[in-house]
Write a protein that holds these residues in place. Structure first.
Motif, PDB file in Angstrom:
ATOM      1  N   PRO A   1      44.767  48.614  35.948  1.00 59.06           N
ATOM      2  CA  PRO A   1      44.747  47.495  35.222  1.00 59.06           C
ATOM      3  C   PRO A   1      45.131  46.299  35.762  1.00 59.06           C
ATOM      4  N   ILE A   2      44.369  45.187  35.642  1.00 59.38           N
ATOM      5  CA  ILE A   2      44.945  43.869  36.352  1.00 59.38           C
ATOM      6  C   ILE A   2      45.914  43.276  35.604  1.00 59.38           C
ATOM      7  N   GLY A   3      47.271  43.278  35.916  1.00 61.97           N
ATOM      8  CA  GLY A   3      48.572  42.924  35.088  1.00 61.97           C
ATOM      9  C   GLY A   3      48.559  41.670  35.004  1.00 61.97           C
ATOM     10  N   ARG A   4      48.065  40.536  35.590  1.00 55.47           N
ATOM     11  CA  ARG A   4      48.335  39.083  35.858  1.00 55.47           C
ATOM     12  C   ARG A   4      47.412  38.406  35.029  1.00 55.47           C
ATOM     13  N   PHE A   5      47.907  37.859  33.921  1.00 54.23           N
ATOM     14  CA  PHE A   5      46.837  37.144  32.912  1.00 54.23           C
ATOM     15  C   PHE A   5      46.020  35.923  33.484  1.00 54.23           C
ATOM     16  N   GLU A   6      46.913  35.323  34.426  1.00 58.60           N
ATOM     17  CA  GLU A   6      46.202  34.281  34.806  1.00 58.60           C
ATOM     18  C   GLU A   6      45.044  34.617  35.837  1.00 58.60           C
ATOM     19  N   LEU A   7      45.000  35.741  36.418  1.00 58.07           N
ATOM     20  CA  LEU A   7      43.985  36.147  37.233  1.00 58.07           C
ATOM     21  C   LEU A   7      42.720  36.814  36.530  1.00 58.07           C
ATOM     22  N   VAL A   8      43.194  37.465  35.108  1.00 58.04           N
ATOM     23  CA  VAL A   8      42.067  37.675  34.454  1.00 58.04           C
ATOM     24  C   VAL A   8      41.411  36.608  33.741  1.00 58.04           C
ATOM     25  N   LYS A   9      42.347  35.576  33.567  1.00 58.46           N
ATOM     26  CA  LYS A   9      41.708  34.456  32.826  1.00 58.46           C
ATOM     27  C   LYS A   9      40.907  33.772  33.946  1.00 58.46           C
ATOM     28  N   LEU A  10      41.156  33.851  35.280  1.00 56.81           N
ATOM     29  CA  LEU A  10      40.351  33.035  36.261  1.00 56.81           C
ATOM     30  C   LEU A  10      39.094  33.815  36.246  1.00 56.81           C
ATOM     31  N   PHE A  11      39.063  35.313  36.220  1.00 58.47           N
ATOM     32  CA  PHE A  11      37.915  35.821  36.598  1.00 58.47           C
ATOM     33  C   PHE A  11      36.954  35.622  35.483  1.00 58.47           C
ATOM     34  N   SER A  12      37.316  35.506  34.354  1.00 63.75           N
ATOM     35  CA  SER A  12      36.698  35.342  33.019  1.00 63.75           C
ATOM     36  C   SER A  12      35.769  34.136  33.130  1.00 63.75           C
ATOM     37  N   THR A  13      36.243  32.876  33.792  1.00 66.21           N
ATOM     38  CA  THR A  13      35.588  31.834  33.922  1.00 66.21           C
ATOM     39  C   THR A  13      34.309  31.931  34.570  1.00 66.21           C
ATOM     40  N   ILE A  14      34.342  32.974  35.687  1.00 71.26           N
ATOM     41  CA  ILE A  14      33.257  33.066  36.392  1.00 71.26           C
ATOM     42  C   ILE A  14      32.315  34.257  36.204  1.00 71.26           C
ATOM     43  N   LEU A  15      32.426  34.653  34.982  1.00 71.42           N
ATOM     44  CA  LEU A  15      31.556  36.048  34.207  1.00 71.42           C
ATOM     45  C   LEU A  15      30.225  35.404  33.698  1.00 71.42           C
ATOM     46  N   ARG A  16      29.394  36.148  34.157  1.00 67.65           N
ATOM     47  CA  ARG A  16      27.869  35.670  33.561  1.00 67.65           C
ATOM     48  C   ARG A  16      27.025  36.894  33.308  1.00 67.65           C
ATOM     49  N   LYS A  17      26.431  36.923  32.288  1.00 67.69           N
ATOM     50  CA  LYS A  17      25.368  37.903  31.949  1.00 67.69           C
ATOM     51  C   LYS A  17      24.180  37.698  32.404  1.00 67.69           C
ATOM     52  N   ASP A  18      23.725  38.249  33.337  1.00 69.03           N
ATOM     53  CA  ASP A  18      22.146  38.299  33.892  1.00 69.03           C
ATOM     54  C   ASP A  18      21.287  39.542  33.282  1.00 69.03           C
ATOM     55  N   GLY A  19      20.303  39.229  32.278  1.00 72.41           N
ATOM     56  CA  GLY A  19      19.786  40.307  31.433  1.00 72.41           C
ATOM     57  C   GLY A  19      20.829  41.243  30.903  1.00 72.41           C
ATOM     58  N   ASP A  20      20.576  42.438  31.251  1.00 73.13           N
ATOM     59  CA  ASP A  20      21.820  43.488  30.986  1.00 73.13           C
ATOM     60  C   ASP A  20      22.915  43.672  31.828  1.00 73.13           C
ATOM     61  N   ASP A  21      22.879  42.872  32.774  1.00 67.86           N
ATOM     62  CA  ASP A  21      24.049  43.340  33.763  1.00 67.86           C
ATOM     63  C   ASP A  21      25.081  41.997  33.812  1.00 67.86           C
ATOM     64  N   TYR A  22      26.354  42.501  33.953  1.00 68.06           N
ATOM     65  CA  TYR A  22      27.414  41.456  33.956  1.00 68.06           C
ATOM     66  C   TYR A  22      27.704  41.250  35.399  1.00 68.06           C
ATOM     67  N   VAL A  23      28.113  39.959  35.779  1.00 64.18           N
ATOM     68  CA  VAL A  23      28.316  39.558  37.383  1.00 64.18           C
ATOM     69  C   VAL A  23      29.379  38.785  37.303  1.00 64.18           C
ATOM     70  N   LEU A  24      30.216  38.605  38.354  1.00 63.41           N
ATOM     71  CA  LEU A  24      31.297  37.590  38.795  1.00 63.41           C
ATOM     72  C   LEU A  24      30.522  36.788  39.679  1.00 63.41           C
ATOM     73  N   VAL A  25      30.410  35.545  39.493  1.00 64.66           N
ATOM     74  CA  VAL A  25      29.529  34.469  40.452  1.00 64.66           C
ATOM     75  C   VAL A  25      30.385  33.309  40.898  1.00 64.66           C
ATOM     76  N   THR A  26      30.182  33.079  41.945  1.00 66.45           N
ATOM     77  CA  THR A  26      30.826  31.734  42.698  1.00 66.45           C
ATOM     78  C   THR A  26      29.713  30.956  43.349  1.00 66.45           C
ATOM     79  N   PRO A  27      29.670  29.925  44.002  1.00 66.15           N
ATOM     80  CA  PRO A  27      28.600  29.373  44.625  1.00 66.15           C
ATOM     81  C   PRO A  27      28.276  29.970  45.946  1.00 66.15           C
ATOM     82  N   VAL A  28      28.903  31.127  46.193  1.00 62.06           N
ATOM     83  CA  VAL A  28      28.791  31.952  47.547  1.00 62.06           C
ATOM     84  C   VAL A  28      28.468  33.156  47.195  1.00 62.06           C
ATOM     85  N   GLU A  29      28.960  33.788  46.606  1.00 59.66           N
ATOM     86  CA  GLU A  29      28.663  35.191  46.041  1.00 59.66           C
ATOM     87  C   GLU A  29      28.638  35.645  44.532  1.00 59.66           C
TER      88      GLU A  29
END
Length: 195
Positions: free
Chosen positions: A60-88
């Motif tokens: 489990p990721i125990g740092r709330f701020e890190l989970v919150k940060l990851f949640s802001t770059i979450l996207r759903k592409d079709g049926d798939d979930y991805v974390l996306v940034t400008p470079v990856e």
């Protein structure tokens, strides 16, 4: 003829590289993930459990701020979930919905929900509530749209509170029991099934 060696460094995606890119891209508010189309860099051993817990490499990721940060770059592409940034862009696993609606409060505009990562929004035309029923058990799974194809599973206590304030209304030619928010009626169950 001499071979030209590529000077591009191949980066293996990691939680650390994603977090660094997300921090760099975030400038107040949510990053514009819908505008980013970087190459898919594979899948990351990251999973969001049904209860909203984020795991990385099985822990489990125990740092709330890190989970919150990851949640802001979450996207759903079709049926798939991805974390996306400008470079990856990397795939992750989501057991049910990526967020959990942990509370709601009546406000002037309707019902304001809060998610496990601090998102707040009023259910309505842009944030509809829907209820799925398990085909075998009949158990309801209520959801509310948070943003751009990303839903929150409404937790049990909040769902019970919704039922307490519910009402009957005609909807699509049938009588339903449901809730209203922002001028929209959201059906939960056919009124005949309550009898």
């Amino acid at each position: 003829m001499a071979k030209v060696m590529s000077t591009q460094k191949i980066v293996t995606p990691s939680a650390e590289s994603l977090a660094a890119s997300a921090r760099a891209a975030k400038k107040g508010g949510l990053p514009p993930v819908h505008l980013w189309n970087p190459p898919h860099c594979g899948d990351l051993d990251m999973r969001i459990a049904r209860d909203g817990t984020w795991f990385y490499l099985g822990t489990p990721i125990g740092r709330f701020e890190l989970v919150k940060l990851f949640s802001t770059i979450l996207r759903k592409d079709g049926d798939d979930y991805v974390l996306v940034t400008p470079v990856e862009k990397v795939g992750i696993t989501v057991d049910d919905a990526p967020f959990v609606a942990v509370d709601f409060n009546p406000v002037d505009e309707g019902l304001e929900f809060e998610t496990n990562v601090g998102d707040r929004f009023v259910a309505g035309p842009d944030h509809p509530i829907r209820v799925e029923r398990d085909a075998q058990t009949g158990e309801p799974s209520p959801y509310v749209l948070v943003r751009a194809n990303l839903e929150a599973l409404i937790d049990r206590k909040s769902f019970y509170r919704l039922v307490e304030i519910g009402e009957e209304a005609d909807h699509d030619g049938d009588r339903w029991f449901g809730v209203r928010s922002a001028g929209v009626f959201f059906p939960i169950i056919l009124a005949a099934e309550l009898a």
